[in-house]
Scaffold this motif. Structure first.
Motif, mmCIF file in Angstrom:
data_model
loop_
_atom_site.group_PDB
_atom_site.id
_atom_site.type_symbol
_atom_site.label_atom_id
_atom_site.label_comp_id
_atom_site.label_asym_id
_atom_site.label_seq_id
_atom_site.Cartn_x
_atom_site.Cartn_y
_atom_site.Cartn_z
ATOM 1 N N SER A 185 0.811 -1.217 0.000
ATOM 2 C CA SER A 185 0.000 0.000 0.000
ATOM 3 C C SER A 185 0.846 1.269 0.000
ATOM 4 N N PHE A 186 2.135 1.177 0.364
ATOM 5 C CA PHE A 186 2.991 2.356 0.326
ATOM 6 C C PHE A 186 3.461 2.656 -1.097
ATOM 7 N N LYS A 187 3.207 1.697 -1.978
ATOM 8 C CA LYS A 187 3.518 1.838 -3.405
ATOM 9 C C LYS A 187 5.011 2.009 -3.702
ATOM 10 N N VAL A 188 5.853 1.368 -2.879
ATOM 11 C CA VAL A 188 7.270 1.330 -3.231
ATOM 12 C C VAL A 188 7.491 0.149 -4.172
ATOM 13 N N LYS A 189 8.369 0.326 -5.139
ATOM 14 C CA LYS A 189 8.639 -0.738 -6.096
ATOM 15 C C LYS A 189 9.524 -1.790 -5.435
ATOM 16 N N PRO A 219 8.542 -3.200 2.005
ATOM 17 C CA PRO A 219 9.548 -4.092 1.414
ATOM 18 C C PRO A 219 10.711 -3.304 0.825
ATOM 19 N N ARG A 220 11.885 -3.842 0.953
ATOM 20 C CA ARG A 220 13.039 -3.237 0.291
ATOM 21 C C ARG A 220 12.913 -3.436 -1.223
ATOM 22 N N SER A 221 13.774 -2.779 -1.973
ATOM 23 C CA SER A 221 13.668 -2.839 -3.437
ATOM 24 C C SER A 221 13.749 -4.270 -3.953
ATOM 25 N N PHE A 222 14.591 -5.074 -3.298
ATOM 26 C CA PHE A 222 14.651 -6.491 -3.668
ATOM 27 C C PHE A 222 14.697 -7.332 -2.402
ATOM 28 N N VAL A 223 13.783 -8.285 -2.322
ATOM 29 C CA VAL A 223 13.728 -9.214 -1.194
ATOM 30 C C VAL A 223 14.260 -10.553 -1.666
ATOM 31 N N LYS A 225 -4.988 6.197 -3.553
ATOM 32 C CA LYS A 225 -4.705 7.518 -4.115
ATOM 33 C C LYS A 225 -3.306 8.006 -3.762
ATOM 34 N N ILE A 226 -2.846 7.712 -2.552
ATOM 35 C CA ILE A 226 -1.486 8.087 -2.147
ATOM 36 C C ILE A 226 -0.926 6.988 -1.251
ATOM 37 N N GLY A 227 0.265 6.542 -1.560
ATOM 38 C CA GLY A 227 0.856 5.419 -0.843
ATOM 39 C C GLY A 227 1.049 5.686 0.629
ATOM 40 N N ASN A 228 0.550 4.782 1.473
ATOM 41 C CA ASN A 228 0.752 4.888 2.912
ATOM 42 C C ASN A 228 0.396 3.567 3.576
ATOM 43 N N CYS A 229 0.786 3.425 4.829
ATOM 44 C CA CYS A 229 0.489 2.217 5.608
ATOM 45 C C CYS A 229 -0.426 2.526 6.784
ATOM 46 N N GLY A 230 -1.120 3.655 6.728
ATOM 47 C CA GLY A 230 -1.880 4.070 7.901
ATOM 48 C C GLY A 230 -0.916 4.548 8.975
ATOM 49 N N CYS A 231 -1.201 4.233 10.226
ATOM 50 C CA CYS A 231 -0.302 4.635 11.317
ATOM 51 C C CYS A 231 1.009 3.861 11.218
ATOM 52 N N GLY A 259 5.808 10.254 -3.993
ATOM 53 C CA GLY A 259 5.773 10.006 -5.439
ATOM 54 C C GLY A 259 6.693 8.922 -5.923
ATOM 55 N N SER A 260 7.916 8.894 -5.420
ATOM 56 C CA SER A 260 8.882 7.922 -5.947
ATOM 57 C C SER A 260 9.766 7.346 -4.849
ATOM 58 N N ALA A 261 9.246 7.265 -3.658
ATOM 59 C CA ALA A 261 10.046 6.733 -2.544
ATOM 60 C C ALA A 261 10.320 5.248 -2.736
ATOM 61 N N THR A 262 11.503 4.832 -2.340
ATOM 62 C CA THR A 262 11.846 3.413 -2.316
ATOM 63 C C THR A 262 11.677 2.897 -0.890
ATOM 64 N N GLY A 263 11.726 1.600 -0.744
ATOM 65 C CA GLY A 263 11.671 1.028 0.598
ATOM 66 C C GLY A 263 12.816 1.529 1.455
#
Length: 368
Positions: free
Chosen positions: A10-14, A53-57, A262-268, A335-339
């Protein structure tokens, strides 16, 4: 690296992983285990709403698609409902309310899956999932053994459980013990008999809080404004029908929380720290305006939002991560944050709060 193995979050990191295994049946889970494919690098995810998640797990990611809902016992006052861990949590709440099974309505619109609910012991508006969980049915990825854990064995606490320290336990099903009347819900939460006098008192509380929650504003134009703090108190009353509670909670969450679509987040993102009474009094002597809530007789809960506001983190942007202005405990993808970006900001926030208040701020999210 197989770029098709995307980890949805849900945070929308790739993010990608070595392999994703979706569990459609328990038999398929057992077969995979017999192949020796579950290792120390195996991770379990739910609906992806409480993970960074980090960019690669590097490893196998296991996700439940077990989606059955079954009523296993039914008597005059309670009902047992066994639910697949892959069921969307709010779909379960909607199902229970429509059937007249009560207890989960205050947890409406919490994102994620049923399997994640025991792990985090999700809660909102005076209710926690653990109150209504009777059994968690698990499969141990290391040993290949099934087990049924009782509520006590799950070791539930504030946003935590036995499963936080046992990442090898894959939750297959959760059995909930739900009520057939609001009176039974109140008694289950308070572990005490609920008298007719208390029921009458709740009626007067409802009337008083209803008037208190509404104020009329005339500037810049006339409008009715609702106090969400009063409405939260209303939600604890046993006389309010479950369908109305669900509607109220849905409206509050829609108005106050960011939609992850609409915007990446994890809630609290962070938990509210819990301090022993003596330690809290020392802290309050230094910071008289500190916001806190009662936790139990021995401790209090400190507002994580207040801590972040008073370390200048409200509305701050860093490494493509934005903190909400009103509720800075909610981190947003600018907008473009990574893990890795998110984890760096998390570390900065924790460092600043530790330096100023000597409080360790614990993340509520799970890092992969």
């Amino acid at each position: 690296m197989n770029l098709s193995n995307k980890i949805q979050n849900s945070f929308k990191v790739k993010s990608h992983c070595t392999e994703i295994f979706k569990v459609h049946t328990v038999d398929s889970l057992v077969s995979k285990g017999k192949g020796g494919l579950f290792t120390s690098k195996t991770s379990i995810v739910g609906g992806g709403y409480n993970i960074i998640p980090r960019s690669f797990v590097d490893g196998l990611v296991v996700q439940s698609n077990l989606s059955t809902i079954e009523t296993t016992e039914d008597d005059n006052s309670h009902v047992l409902v066994k639910v697949g861990s892959g069921v969307v949590w709010d779909d379960l709440v909607g199902f229970t309310v429509s059937k007249g099974y009560l207890g989960l309505e205050n947890l409406s619109l919490i994102p994620g899956s049923v399997g994640a609910a025991p792990v985090q012991n999700i809660g909102a508006y005076g209710a926690e999932a653990s109150t209504f969980i009777q059994t968690v049915h698990c499969y141990n990825l290391k040993t290949g053994i099934f087990s049924d854990l009782s509520k006590d064995e799950c070791e539930f606490g504030y946003r935590t459980s036995h499963f936080k320290s046992k990442p090898e336990l894959f939750i297959c099903y959760v059995t909930f013990r739900l009520c057939k009347s609001n009176l039974s819900v109140k008694e289950l939460i308070n572990s005490t008999k609920y008298s007719k006098l208390e029921f009458l008192k709740d009626t007067f509380r409802l009337i008083r809080l209803s008037f208190k929650s509404i104020t009329l504003k005339f500037s810049p134009r006339p409008k009715i404004k609702f106090s969400f703090s009063c409405i939260r108190d209303i939600l604890t009353l046993c006389i309010l029908p479950a369908k109305i509670k669900r509607k109220i909670v849905s409206v509050i969450r829609t108005k106050t929380l960011h939609n992850p679509d609409k915007i990446g987040n994890c809630g609290c993102f962070f938990k509210c720290p819990i301090l022993p009474n003596a330690e809290f009094e020392d802290l309050r002597n230094q910071f008289p305006e500190i916001e806190w809530f009662e936790h139990d007789k021995q401790s209090v809960k400190i507002s994580a939002c207040w801590l972040m506001k008073n370390t200048n983190w409200a509305g701050k942007k860093a490494n493509n991560v934005l903190t909400d202005t009103k509720r800075p405990v909610v981190l947003l993808n600018a907008g473009s944050a990574t893990g890795e970006d998110v984890l760096h900001v998390m570390s900065q926030i924790q460092h600043d709060i530790k330096s100023k208040f000597n409080i360790s701020l614990e993340a509520e999210v799970v890092v992969l």
